[in-house]
Design a protein around this motif. Structure first.
Motif, PDB file in Angstrom:
ATOM      1  N   THR A 140       0.805  -1.226   0.000  1.00 46.75           N
ATOM      2  CA  THR A 140       0.000   0.000   0.000  1.00 46.75           C
ATOM      3  C   THR A 140       0.829   1.265   0.000  1.00 46.75           C
ATOM      4  O   THR A 140       0.414   2.279  -0.564  1.00 46.75           O
ATOM      5  N   THR A 141       1.990   1.260   0.613  1.00 50.48           N
ATOM      6  CA  THR A 141       2.872   2.423   0.608  1.00 50.48           C
ATOM      7  C   THR A 141       4.310   1.945   0.495  1.00 50.48           C
ATOM      8  O   THR A 141       4.615   0.765   0.687  1.00 50.48           O
ATOM      9  N   ALA A 142       5.189   2.902   0.228  1.00 45.62           N
ATOM     10  CA  ALA A 142       6.597   2.564   0.056  1.00 45.62           C
ATOM     11  C   ALA A 142       7.205   2.014   1.336  1.00 45.62           C
ATOM     12  O   ALA A 142       8.152   1.235   1.300  1.00 45.62           O
ATOM     13  N   SER A 143       6.659   2.411   2.493  1.00 49.46           N
ATOM     14  CA  SER A 143       7.229   1.979   3.769  1.00 49.46           C
ATOM     15  C   SER A 143       6.492   0.797   4.383  1.00 49.46           C
ATOM     16  O   SER A 143       6.936   0.249   5.394  1.00 49.46           O
ATOM     17  N   SER A 144       5.375   0.402   3.792  1.00 48.39           N
ATOM     18  CA  SER A 144       4.604  -0.687   4.379  1.00 48.39           C
ATOM     19  C   SER A 144       5.156  -2.033   3.952  1.00 48.39           C
ATOM     20  O   SER A 144       5.919  -2.151   2.994  1.00 48.39           O
ATOM     21  N   GLY A 145       4.739  -3.069   4.666  1.00 44.57           N
ATOM     22  CA  GLY A 145       5.140  -4.408   4.289  1.00 44.57           C
ATOM     23  C   GLY A 145       4.378  -4.889   3.069  1.00 44.57           C
ATOM     24  O   GLY A 145       3.389  -4.282   2.619  1.00 44.57           O
ATOM     25  N   ILE A 146       4.828  -5.984   2.489  1.00 40.31           N
ATOM     26  CA  ILE A 146       4.193  -6.538   1.295  1.00 40.31           C
ATOM     27  C   ILE A 146       2.837  -7.120   1.665  1.00 40.31           C
ATOM     28  O   ILE A 146       2.705  -7.898   2.629  1.00 40.31           O
ATOM     29  N   SER A 147       1.812  -6.718   0.907  1.00 43.99           N
ATOM     30  CA  SER A 147       0.470  -7.240   1.139  1.00 43.99           C
ATOM     31  C   SER A 147       0.299  -8.620   0.522  1.00 43.99           C
ATOM     32  O   SER A 147      -0.353  -9.494   1.089  1.00 43.99           O
ATOM     33  N   ASP A 148       0.892  -8.822  -0.656  1.00 40.02           N
ATOM     34  CA  ASP A 148       0.781 -10.119  -1.329  1.00 40.02           C
ATOM     35  C   ASP A 148       1.906 -10.234  -2.344  1.00 40.02           C
ATOM     36  O   ASP A 148       2.457  -9.220  -2.811  1.00 40.02           O
ATOM     37  N   GLU A 149       2.270 -11.454  -2.688  1.00 43.98           N
ATOM     38  CA  GLU A 149       3.293 -11.673  -3.705  1.00 43.98           C
ATOM     39  C   GLU A 149       2.991 -12.972  -4.446  1.00 43.98           C
ATOM     40  O   GLU A 149       2.258 -13.832  -3.939  1.00 43.98           O
ATOM     41  N   ASP A 150       3.535 -13.085  -5.638  1.00 41.78           N
ATOM     42  CA  ASP A 150       3.320 -14.271  -6.473  1.00 41.78           C
ATOM     43  C   ASP A 150       4.610 -14.553  -7.233  1.00 41.78           C
ATOM     44  O   ASP A 150       5.111 -13.698  -7.972  1.00 41.78           O
ATOM     45  N   THR A 151       5.161 -15.751  -7.051  1.00 46.35           N
ATOM     46  CA  THR A 151       6.408 -16.148  -7.704  1.00 46.35           C
ATOM     47  C   THR A 151       6.116 -17.126  -8.829  1.00 46.35           C
ATOM     48  O   THR A 151       5.347 -18.068  -8.657  1.00 46.35           O
ATOM     49  N   VAL A 152       6.734 -16.878  -9.979  1.00 43.13           N
ATOM     50  CA  VAL A 152       6.580 -17.749 -11.148  1.00 43.13           C
ATOM     51  C   VAL A 152       7.959 -18.240 -11.567  1.00 43.13           C
ATOM     52  O   VAL A 152       8.896 -17.446 -11.699  1.00 43.13           O
ATOM     53  N   CYS A 153       8.080 -19.546 -11.778  1.00 48.15           N
ATOM     54  CA  CYS A 153       9.329 -20.140 -12.255  1.00 48.15           C
ATOM     55  C   CYS A 153       9.090 -20.766 -13.623  1.00 48.15           C
ATOM     56  O   CYS A 153       8.046 -21.382 -13.855  1.00 48.15           O
ATOM     57  N   SER A 154      10.055 -20.607 -14.522  1.00 51.48           N
ATOM     58  CA  SER A 154       9.912 -21.119 -15.886  1.00 51.48           C
ATOM     59  C   SER A 154      11.159 -21.886 -16.284  1.00 51.48           C
ATOM     60  O   SER A 154      12.286 -21.467 -15.953  1.00 51.48           O
ATOM     61  N   PRO A 155      11.002 -23.002 -17.005  1.00 52.04           N
ATOM     62  CA  PRO A 155      12.172 -23.767 -17.450  1.00 52.04           C
ATOM     63  C   PRO A 155      12.929 -23.031 -18.564  1.00 52.04           C
ATOM     64  O   PRO A 155      12.346 -22.249 -19.323  1.00 52.04           O
TER      65      PRO A 155
END
Length: 344
Positions: A140-155
Motif C-alpha cells: 500500500t505504501t513505500a514503507s509498508s510491508g508486502i500485502s501479497d506476492e506471487d512467484t513464477v518459475c519457468s524452465p
C-alpha cells in the motif's frame, strides 16, 4: 486470480464475522498467510516456455482489491528476480507510473476490482540455469510491508557451448630492406571456417628484432601502439568464421648497423581463441651487406676476386707485391707495389 481472490475474500469475511473458514486445499501458502490482505497480486507468463538463453520474455502482473476490503493510500506493484539468470528490463501499464516499481495514479477502485494490468519485460541471461524465477509483489505504501506476492518459475533450454574461435596470423614483407632504410610488413588475422566467432578483445603483438626500430603501424579498425620495441594492435569487433580482419601495415626503420638477415615474429591472441604465431625471414642489403666495404679488396662497391703476390717469381726483382689487382665489377683498383732489384 479467481482462487487467490476467493481466498482473500473468505478470509476477510471470516475476520469481519468472527467465523473460521477452511480454505480449499489448492490455495497456496501465501494466500493462507495473508487471508485478511486488502490487496492481491497474480502473475502470468506471456512467453511460451521453455525459455531460451538470451531470450527477451514478458509477464502480466495484475493487482486486485479483495472482495471485502478496500485498500487505502498508494498502491505499489513491483517485480524482482528470485534467483540468477533473469534481468527485469522494464514495467509499464495504464495509470501506472513505473520505474523500479509501479505506482498507481488512476481513480480508486471498488472492492473486488482489478487494477489495470502491468506488462513486465525481462531478459533471460546467456548463462541462465535450467530454471528462472521472479516474484511480483503489491503493497500500500513505500514503507509498508508486502500485502501479497506471487512467484513464477519457468524452465530454460540450455544451449550447447559455442565452438571457440580459431585465429591464425600471416606475416610477410614487401620490397628489399636495406641498412639505413625502411621496410614494410603486412600482418593478417583470420578465423578458421567451421570455428566460432570471436568474443572479446583480439590482440596482435610484434617484438621487433635487434637492428630494427618502430616507424608506424596502421590498419582499418585496429588501435596500435608501441612500447620498448613491442608493437601492440587491438580490436574487439566480432570476426565470423572463414573471415579475416583488415590487414595491419607495420613500417620499420632498419638501422645502419643491422644484421644482414633477421627473423621477425608476430602473435595473435584473445577473442576466445588459442594464440598463433607467424615468422618472416628478412634479408638486408646495402651498407656492409652483399659485398660492401667489409669484403676483400677494393674500396668501392665490389671485392677483389684475385689478389696476387709475385714476390720471388721474377729473379730481377727482390720483391714485387700487388694487392687487389683484379677487382669485381664496380670496385676501384687500388695497388701497392714495391720494386727492388736483386743485389741493390
Amino acid at each position: 486470480m479467481a482462487l487467490r481472490r476467493l481466498a482473500r475474500s473468505l478470509g476477510s469475511l471470516a475476520t469481519a464475522l468472527g467465523v473460521a473458514f477452511a480454505l480449499p486445499a489448492t490455495a497456496d501458502a501465501a494466500s493462507t498467510a495473508r487471508q485478511e490482505s486488502a490487496l492481491v497480486v497474480e502473475k502470468t507468463v506471456n512467453t511460451p516456455t521453455p525459455f531460451s538463453q538470451g531470450q527477451v520474455v514478458t509477464y502480466t502482473v495484475v493487482a486486485s482489491n479483495s472482495e471485502f476490503a478496500t485498500p487505502s493510500g498508494t498502491v505499489i506493484v513491483g517485480d524482482q528476480p528470485a534467483g540468477p539468470g533473469l534481468f527485469i528490463l522494464n514495467m509499464q501499464g495504464t495509470n501506472w507510473t513505473c520505474g523500479g516499481e509501479c505506482i498507481y495514479t488512476g481513480p480508486a477502485l471498488e472492492a473486488g476490482a482489478d487494477y489495470p494490468p502491468i506488462t513486465v519485460t525481462a531478459e533471460v541471461a546467456e548463462t541462465a540455469p535450467s530454471e528462472v524465477c521472479n516474484t511480483a509483489f503489491v503493497r500500500t505504501t513505500a514503507s509498508s510491508g508486502i500485502s501479497d506476492e506471487d512467484t513464477v518459475c519457468s524452465p530454460v533450454t540450455q544451449s550447447p557451448p559455442a565452438d571457440p574461435a580459431e585465429l591464425s596470423i600471416a606475416k610477410s614483407h614487401s620490397g628489399t630492406f636495406s641498412q639505413g632504410g625502411t621496410g614494410t610488413y603486412t600482418l593478417t588475422v583470420s578465423n578458421a571456417s567451421g570455428a566460432g566467432p570471436t568474443e572479446g578483445t583480439v590482440t596482435v603483438t610484434d617484438t621487433l628484432p635487434a637492428g630494427v626500430t618502430y616507424n608506424n603501424a596502421t590498419g582499418n579498425g585496429w588501435t596500435c601502439s608501441q612500447a620498448a620495441g613491442t608493437v601492440t594492435c587491438t580490436r574487439s569487433d566480432e570476426l565470423d568464421p572463414g573471415e579475416s580482419y583488415p590487414p595491419i601495415t607495420l613500417t620499420v626503420n632498419v638501422t645502419s648497423g643491422a644484421a644482414c638477415g633477421f627473423t621477425n615474429s608476430a602473435t595473435v591472441s584473445g577473442g576466445g581463441s588459442q594464440s598463433d604465431t607467424a615468422s618472416d625471414a628478412t634479408a638486408v642489403g646495402g651498407g656492409t651487406c652483399n659485398g660492401g666495404n667489409g669484403g676483400n679488396g677494393g674500396n668501392g662497391g665490389g671485392g677483389s676476386i684475385l689478389p696476387i703476390s709475385l714476390s720471388g717469381l721474377v729473379p730481377m726483382f727482390n720483391n714485387i707485391a700487388v694487392n687487389n689487382n683484379i677487382d669485381s665489377p664496380g670496385a676501384t683498383n687500388t695497388t701497392n707495389q714495391d720494386f727492388a732489384v736483386n743485389g741493390s
